[in-house]
Write a protein that holds these residues in place. Structure first.
Motif, PDB file in Angstrom:
ATOM      1  N   ALA A   1       0.840  -1.200   0.000  1.00 20.82           N
ATOM      2  CA  ALA A   1       0.000   0.000   0.000  1.00 20.82           C
ATOM      3  C   ALA A   1       0.871   1.244   0.000  1.00 20.82           C
ATOM      4  O   ALA A   1       1.897   1.303   0.683  1.00 20.82           O
ATOM      5  N   LEU A   2       0.442   2.211  -0.771  1.00 24.14           N
ATOM      6  CA  LEU A   2       1.063   3.532  -0.759  1.00 24.14           C
ATOM      7  C   LEU A   2      -0.065   4.530  -0.561  1.00 24.14           C
ATOM      8  O   LEU A   2      -0.958   4.656  -1.395  1.00 24.14           O
ATOM      9  N   LEU A   3      -0.056   5.193   0.552  1.00 25.16           N
ATOM     10  CA  LEU A   3      -1.050   6.221   0.841  1.00 25.16           C
ATOM     11  C   LEU A   3      -0.304   7.532   0.990  1.00 25.16           C
ATOM     12  O   LEU A   3       0.618   7.634   1.787  1.00 25.16           O
ATOM     13  N   GLN A   4      -0.707   8.499   0.208  1.00 21.24           N
ATOM     14  CA  GLN A   4      -0.021   9.775   0.281  1.00 21.24           C
ATOM     15  C   GLN A   4      -1.040  10.894   0.159  1.00 21.24           C
ATOM     16  O   GLN A   4      -2.152  10.685  -0.295  1.00 21.24           O
TER      17      GLN A   4
ATOM     18  N   ALA B   1      -3.639   6.400   7.862  1.00 19.55           N
ATOM     19  CA  ALA B   1      -3.093   5.519   6.832  1.00 19.55           C
ATOM     20  C   ALA B   1      -2.997   4.086   7.350  1.00 19.55           C
ATOM     21  O   ALA B   1      -3.341   3.139   6.645  1.00 19.55           O
ATOM     22  N   ILE B   2      -2.529   3.940   8.571  1.00 22.27           N
ATOM     23  CA  ILE B   2      -2.423   2.597   9.166  1.00 22.27           C
ATOM     24  C   ILE B   2      -3.803   1.984   9.323  1.00 22.27           C
ATOM     25  O   ILE B   2      -4.013   0.802   8.995  1.00 22.27           O
ATOM     26  N   ALA B   3      -4.783   2.765   9.796  1.00 19.00           N
ATOM     27  CA  ALA B   3      -6.147   2.253   9.969  1.00 19.00           C
ATOM     28  C   ALA B   3      -6.745   1.828   8.629  1.00 19.00           C
ATOM     29  O   ALA B   3      -7.391   0.775   8.540  1.00 19.00           O
ATOM     30  N   LEU B   4      -6.525   2.610   7.590  1.00 19.15           N
ATOM     31  CA  LEU B   4      -7.041   2.272   6.269  1.00 19.15           C
ATOM     32  C   LEU B   4      -6.387   1.003   5.729  1.00 19.15           C
ATOM     33  O   LEU B   4      -7.054   0.126   5.177  1.00 19.15           O
ATOM     34  N   THR B   5      -5.094   0.880   5.929  1.00 16.73           N
ATOM     35  CA  THR B   5      -4.383  -0.321   5.498  1.00 16.73           C
ATOM     36  C   THR B   5      -4.893  -1.554   6.237  1.00 16.73           C
ATOM     37  O   THR B   5      -5.070  -2.617   5.640  1.00 16.73           O
ATOM     38  N   GLU B   6      -5.142  -1.427   7.518  1.00 22.87           N
ATOM     39  CA  GLU B   6      -5.679  -2.544   8.304  1.00 22.87           C
ATOM     40  C   GLU B   6      -7.085  -2.921   7.853  1.00 22.87           C
ATOM     41  O   GLU B   6      -7.444  -4.101   7.839  1.00 22.87           O
ATOM     42  N   THR B   7      -7.888  -1.931   7.448  1.00 22.67           N
ATOM     43  CA  THR B   7      -9.232  -2.201   6.933  1.00 22.67           C
ATOM     44  C   THR B   7      -9.162  -3.015   5.646  1.00 22.67           C
ATOM     45  O   THR B   7      -9.906  -3.978   5.465  1.00 22.67           O
ATOM     46  N   VAL B   8      -8.257  -2.617   4.762  1.00 19.47           N
ATOM     47  CA  VAL B   8      -8.082  -3.357   3.512  1.00 19.47           C
ATOM     48  C   VAL B   8      -7.591  -4.772   3.800  1.00 19.47           C
ATOM     49  O   VAL B   8      -8.100  -5.748   3.230  1.00 19.47           O
ATOM     50  N   ALA B   9      -6.632  -4.921   4.696  1.00 15.51           N
ATOM     51  CA  ALA B   9      -6.102  -6.251   5.038  1.00 15.51           C
ATOM     52  C   ALA B   9      -7.188  -7.144   5.644  1.00 15.51           C
ATOM     53  O   ALA B   9      -7.216  -8.348   5.389  1.00 15.51           O
TER      54      ALA B   9
END
Length: 176
Positions: A95-98, A106-114
């Protein structure tokens, strides 16, 4: 949002009680088939750009190959591909969130996707595909490049197009 929708679609395909009907699959397949057939009627400059991109990046699959693979596809084939034992048995994501986002968001969004895409195991590195730029060989007659000629897909179109691409090996301005 996208990951959640993908996972919901996966659950729908893998659940016998809520799997899509053959009619809805056929409608969707017809839409995709028409979109792929529309490729032949694009303008020559669009075809030239498509063929240059097809040549310059790996992996890429030509539209005729995709069309040929779509023809025999059935709902049963798609359901077998989307079964829990195959689709998410292994996977890997980066993931690349910018932009205007906090690190915690960003971490919360990445965890949601995972959580929405539950891979059973991490795909081994040697099995992961990655997009790579293709280094074109020099032509035998000169060291100036490679010439690719393709007939226009739309035989009724009397226009033509030329796509010129440069691959620069050195980052030094003197040798460019």
């Amino acid at each position: 949002e996208v990951a959640a929708r993908l996972y919901n679609f996966y659950q729908q395909l893998s659940s016998p009680s809520s799997s899509p009907s053959s009619a809805s699959f056929d409608r969707y397949k017809d839409i995709v088939t028409r979109e792929l057939e529309a490729f032949d009627n694009l303008q020559p400059y669009q075809h030239a750009g498509y063929h240059a991109n097809l040549l310059l990046e790996e992996p890429k699959w030509p539209i005729p190959t995709i069309r040929d693979a779509l023809l025999p596809l059935t709902l049963a084939d798609l359901a077998a591909f989307a079964s829990p034992s195959t689709l998410f048995s292994q996977g890997y994501g980066t993931a690349l969130l910018q932009g205007n986002i906090l690190e915690s968001e960003a971490i919360a969004l990445t965890e949601t996707v995972a959580a929405a895409i539950p891979f059973g195991a991490v795909l081994p590195k040697e099995k992961r595909t990655s997009r790579q730029i293709t280094r074109l060989p020099a032509t035998p007659s000169s060291s100036w490049g490679l010439l690719l000629r393709r007939p226009e897909e739309n035989k009724e179109n009397t226009n033509g197009a030329c796509q010129l691409c440069f691959q620069v090996e050195s980052k030094e301005m003197k040798t460019r």
